[in-house]
Write a protein that holds these residues in place. Structure first.
Motif, mmCIF file in Angstrom:
data_model
loop_
_atom_site.group_PDB
_atom_site.id
_atom_site.type_symbol
_atom_site.label_atom_id
_atom_site.label_comp_id
_atom_site.label_asym_id
_atom_site.label_seq_id
_atom_site.Cartn_x
_atom_site.Cartn_y
_atom_site.Cartn_z
ATOM 1 N N ARG A 237 5.751 -6.862 -2.529
ATOM 2 C CA ARG A 237 6.695 -5.744 -2.641
ATOM 3 C C ARG A 237 8.125 -6.215 -2.401
ATOM 4 O O ARG A 237 9.056 -5.762 -3.084
ATOM 5 C CB ARG A 237 6.338 -4.630 -1.666
ATOM 6 N N GLU A 238 8.310 -7.111 -1.454
ATOM 7 C CA GLU A 238 9.657 -7.600 -1.152
ATOM 8 C C GLU A 238 10.277 -8.269 -2.362
ATOM 9 O O GLU A 238 11.413 -7.971 -2.743
ATOM 10 C CB GLU A 238 9.592 -8.576 0.016
ATOM 11 N N ARG A 239 9.552 -9.166 -2.996
ATOM 12 C CA ARG A 239 10.131 -9.902 -4.127
ATOM 13 C C ARG A 239 10.303 -8.990 -5.344
ATOM 14 O O ARG A 239 11.325 -9.071 -6.036
ATOM 15 C CB ARG A 239 9.273 -11.118 -4.474
ATOM 16 N N ALA A 240 9.317 -8.093 -5.603
ATOM 17 C CA ALA A 240 9.439 -7.175 -6.731
ATOM 18 C C ALA A 240 10.605 -6.220 -6.535
ATOM 19 O O ALA A 240 11.347 -5.913 -7.481
ATOM 20 C CB ALA A 240 8.140 -6.397 -6.930
ATOM 21 N N GLY A 241 10.799 -5.769 -5.300
ATOM 22 C CA GLY A 241 11.896 -4.863 -5.015
ATOM 23 C C GLY A 241 13.247 -5.523 -5.216
ATOM 24 O O GLY A 241 14.195 -4.888 -5.709
ATOM 25 N N ARG A 242 13.353 -6.770 -4.856
ATOM 26 C CA ARG A 242 14.625 -7.478 -5.044
ATOM 27 C C ARG A 242 14.927 -7.681 -6.530
ATOM 28 O O ARG A 242 16.069 -7.516 -6.967
ATOM 29 C CB ARG A 242 14.595 -8.815 -4.318
ATOM 30 N N ILE A 243 13.898 -8.047 -7.288
ATOM 31 C CA ILE A 243 14.092 -8.197 -8.734
ATOM 32 C C ILE A 243 14.498 -6.856 -9.335
ATOM 33 O O ILE A 243 15.397 -6.782 -10.185
ATOM 34 C CB ILE A 243 12.808 -8.735 -9.400
ATOM 35 N N LEU A 244 13.850 -5.794 -8.886
ATOM 36 C CA LEU A 244 14.185 -4.452 -9.376
ATOM 37 C C LEU A 244 15.642 -4.112 -9.081
ATOM 38 O O LEU A 244 16.343 -3.535 -9.936
ATOM 39 C CB LEU A 244 13.257 -3.428 -8.723
ATOM 40 N N ALA A 245 16.123 -4.487 -7.907
ATOM 41 C CA ALA A 245 17.525 -4.203 -7.556
ATOM 42 C C ALA A 245 18.474 -4.898 -8.526
ATOM 43 O O ALA A 245 19.482 -4.315 -8.959
ATOM 44 C CB ALA A 245 17.792 -4.660 -6.119
ATOM 45 N N MET B 104 -1.421 -7.123 0.846
ATOM 46 C CA MET B 104 -2.090 -7.434 -0.425
ATOM 47 C C MET B 104 -1.484 -6.605 -1.560
ATOM 48 O O MET B 104 -0.951 -5.542 -1.346
ATOM 49 C CB MET B 104 -3.588 -7.156 -0.345
ATOM 50 N N ALA B 105 -1.597 -7.150 -2.776
ATOM 51 C CA ALA B 105 -1.161 -6.428 -3.965
ATOM 52 C C ALA B 105 -2.383 -6.033 -4.781
ATOM 53 O O ALA B 105 -3.368 -6.764 -4.842
ATOM 54 C CB ALA B 105 -0.231 -7.302 -4.798
ATOM 55 N N ARG B 106 -2.300 -4.868 -5.397
ATOM 56 C CA ARG B 106 -3.400 -4.402 -6.231
ATOM 57 C C ARG B 106 -3.272 -4.964 -7.645
ATOM 58 O O ARG B 106 -2.212 -5.426 -8.049
ATOM 59 C CB ARG B 106 -3.402 -2.876 -6.263
ATOM 60 N N PHE C 279 6.183 -0.352 -6.343
ATOM 61 C CA PHE C 279 5.660 0.840 -5.678
ATOM 62 C C PHE C 279 4.204 1.164 -5.993
ATOM 63 O O PHE C 279 3.563 1.894 -5.240
ATOM 64 C CB PHE C 279 6.534 2.052 -6.024
ATOM 65 N N ALA C 280 3.669 0.617 -7.079
ATOM 66 C CA ALA C 280 2.279 0.913 -7.428
ATOM 67 C C ALA C 280 1.358 -0.273 -7.187
ATOM 68 O O ALA C 280 0.228 -0.099 -6.710
ATOM 69 C CB ALA C 280 2.181 1.346 -8.891
ATOM 70 N N SER C 281 1.842 -1.462 -7.486
ATOM 71 C CA SER C 281 0.981 -2.647 -7.359
ATOM 72 C C SER C 281 1.007 -3.230 -5.953
ATOM 73 O O SER C 281 -0.038 -3.560 -5.394
ATOM 74 C CB SER C 281 1.407 -3.713 -8.371
ATOM 75 N N ALA C 282 2.205 -3.363 -5.385
ATOM 76 C CA ALA C 282 2.346 -4.027 -4.087
ATOM 77 C C ALA C 282 2.258 -3.032 -2.935
ATOM 78 O O ALA C 282 2.774 -1.913 -3.010
ATOM 79 C CB ALA C 282 3.676 -4.771 -4.022
ATOM 80 N N SER C 283 1.608 -3.435 -1.874
ATOM 81 C CA SER C 283 1.504 -2.603 -0.672
ATOM 82 C C SER C 283 2.747 -2.777 0.190
ATOM 83 O O SER C 283 3.428 -3.803 0.132
ATOM 84 C CB SER C 283 0.256 -2.987 0.135
ATOM 85 N N ALA C 284 3.034 -1.782 1.008
ATOM 86 C CA ALA C 284 4.196 -1.830 1.894
ATOM 87 C C ALA C 284 4.094 -3.001 2.860
ATOM 88 O O ALA C 284 3.022 -3.290 3.395
ATOM 89 C CB ALA C 284 4.316 -0.522 2.665
ATOM 90 N N GLY C 285 5.230 -3.682 3.065
ATOM 91 C CA GLY C 285 5.279 -4.775 4.020
ATOM 92 C C GLY C 285 4.791 -6.105 3.504
ATOM 93 O O GLY C 285 4.780 -7.092 4.246
ATOM 94 N N THR C 286 4.399 -6.183 2.231
ATOM 95 C CA THR C 286 3.898 -7.445 1.671
ATOM 96 C C THR C 286 5.017 -8.221 0.994
ATOM 97 O O THR C 286 6.043 -7.652 0.599
ATOM 98 C CB THR C 286 2.783 -7.189 0.644
ATOM 99 N N ILE C 287 4.801 -9.501 0.829
ATOM 100 C CA ILE C 287 5.776 -10.333 0.134
ATOM 101 C C ILE C 287 5.879 -9.919 -1.328
ATOM 102 O O ILE C 287 6.947 -10.023 -1.952
ATOM 103 C CB ILE C 287 5.408 -11.837 0.264
#
Length: 406
Positions: free
Chosen positions: A134-142, A1-3, A124-132
């Motif tokens: 976080r995965e998509r936000a992390g890729r955009i961040l990259a 889940m995302a916050r 890192f603040a909104s999305a929880s570890a292992g969630t989709i």
């Protein structure tokens, strides 16, 4: 889940909030800055610089809109995030007039700070570890970090080196959604990883069109108020207003409604939102900005024949606006708007006439073209109703109903 997510109740439409409208105020100023940049440097170089700045402004606003489509604007944390992004956007807008001069680093750093900062929060603040999420936000961040290196390097460089680095950075930014933020060594992301809430999403882009149209009112009003109000100036001002009203009519007459409905009914919503709104609306906004600059040139020199570069600005605004509508319909419906394509061609033809007639006549002809397209479409609609044929919106509904049948 995302916050910090919006509470989406089934069947309940989301709408733009006062916080988002407050955020948009910065972009009224940013669009005005882009217009003034082109107005001061009416040349191919000036047009290129203004186009790059507009695409940067658009990209910063666009990503925030995608984010706020999911985040809860009533959350204190989200409000603070958006206010921080506003400050960064304001700094970026302040730097636009000298983005290719002494304020290049401020322009680039502000933009990178907006994009990287926003998606660092999401990852890192909104999305929880292992969630989709976080995965998509992390890729955009990259992708933002990769482009950001070039943006910052360009801020330190000068002249053609800055331009080359920024064009490369912009290419990375605009390529990322087309490849769904592909990262080497990671499984591809499906577009279904994003859940677009249609009513809020479409409304936000409609509101940006209003921002751009409002900027044309501001720029023509400010120009006219600084001049002697003789007959030709007043007529030029009136034509500029009619041009703005025609642009509003052409978009909000039915395009906005049909586009939103098509987005709601499609089973490929993320891709359609990306193509028709994220990319093609940039052309619509660019057409409005060019029209605003062209109107100011006509108001300032109504009885003169315009130089080639100024004439190109005057006619390219309405032409680009109509062509963007043609491209949007082609993407969303798979058909070509013959009326709007004809209108764009007519605008280009007016440019040829402008080689031998004064600016005021060019403006009058362009307004005539826009009004002719509106009348042509209204006549076609009246004939369609007389035949009992379905309207474009009714055809969309019928097509959706047929495709949903087993």
């Amino acid at each position: 889940m995302a916050r910090f997510q919006r509470d989406r109740n089934a069947g309940e439409e989301q709408r733009a909030t006062t916080l988002e409208l407050f955020y948009d105020l910065v972009f009224v100023f940013a669009i005005t800055q882009v217009s003034h940049l082109l107005l001061v440097h009416v040349s191919w170089t000036g047009a290129g610089e203004a186009a790059l700045c507009l695409l940067v402004v658009w990209w910063a606003w666009n990503y925030t809109t995608w984010v706020t489509n999911e985040l809860d604007p009533d959350s204190v944390v989200v409000r603070l995030l958006l206010i921080a992004i506003m400050l960064g956007s304001l700094l970026m807008a302040v730097a636009i007039p000298e983005a290719f001069g002494e304020h290049g680093l401020l322009f680039a750093a502000s933009y990178v700070g907006i994009q990287v900062g926003r998606h660092t929060f999401l990852t890192f603040a909104s999305a929880s570890a292992g969630t989709i999420e976080r995965e998509r936000a992390g890729r955009i961040l990259a992708w933002f970090v990769a482009a950001g290196v070039l943006w910052i390097a360009g801020g330190f460089a000068d002249g053609s080196e800055r331009v080359a680095l920024w064009i490369a950075a912009l290419a990375i930014d605009y390529t990322a959604p087309l490849v769904t933020f592909w990262v080497p060594g990671r499984a591809p992301l499906s577009p279904s990883a994003w859940d677009v809430e249609t009513s809020h999403f479409a409304e936000r882009f409609q509101l940006f069109v209003i921002i751009a149209l409002g900027e044309t009112i501001v720029i023509t009003g400010a120009t006219t108020s600084a001049l002697d109000l003789d007959v030709t100036t007043v007529v030029a001002f009136g034509l500029a207003f009619l041009s703005t009203a025609a642009l509003w009519w052409l978009y909000f007459g039915y395009v906005a409604t049909i586009a939103e409905r098509r987005l709601e009914l499609t089973d490929r919503r993320t891709e359609l939102a990306r193509d028709a709104y994220t990319y093609l609306h940039a052309g619509i906004v660019a057409g409005i900005v060019l029209t605003a600059v062209g109107d100011e040139l006509v108001i300032a020199h109504p009885t003169e024949q315009l130089p080639y570069d100024e004439l190109a600005v005057v006619v390219s605004g309405p032409a680009l606006y109509l062509l963007a509508h043609v491209a949007m319909r082609l993407r969303m419906a798979g058909t070509v708007s013959a009326r709007r394509l004809s209108g764009a061609i007519a605008c280009i033809a007016v440019g040829l006439v402008g080689l031998v007639v004064p600016a005021l006549a060019v403006s009058a002809l362009l307004v005539g073209v826009l009004i002719a397209v509106i009348v042509w479409e209204r006549v076609a609609e009246a004939r369609r109703e007389a035949r009992g044929a379905p309207s474009p919106l009714e055809r969309v509904e019928t097509s959706a109903a047929a495709s949903s049948e087993p």
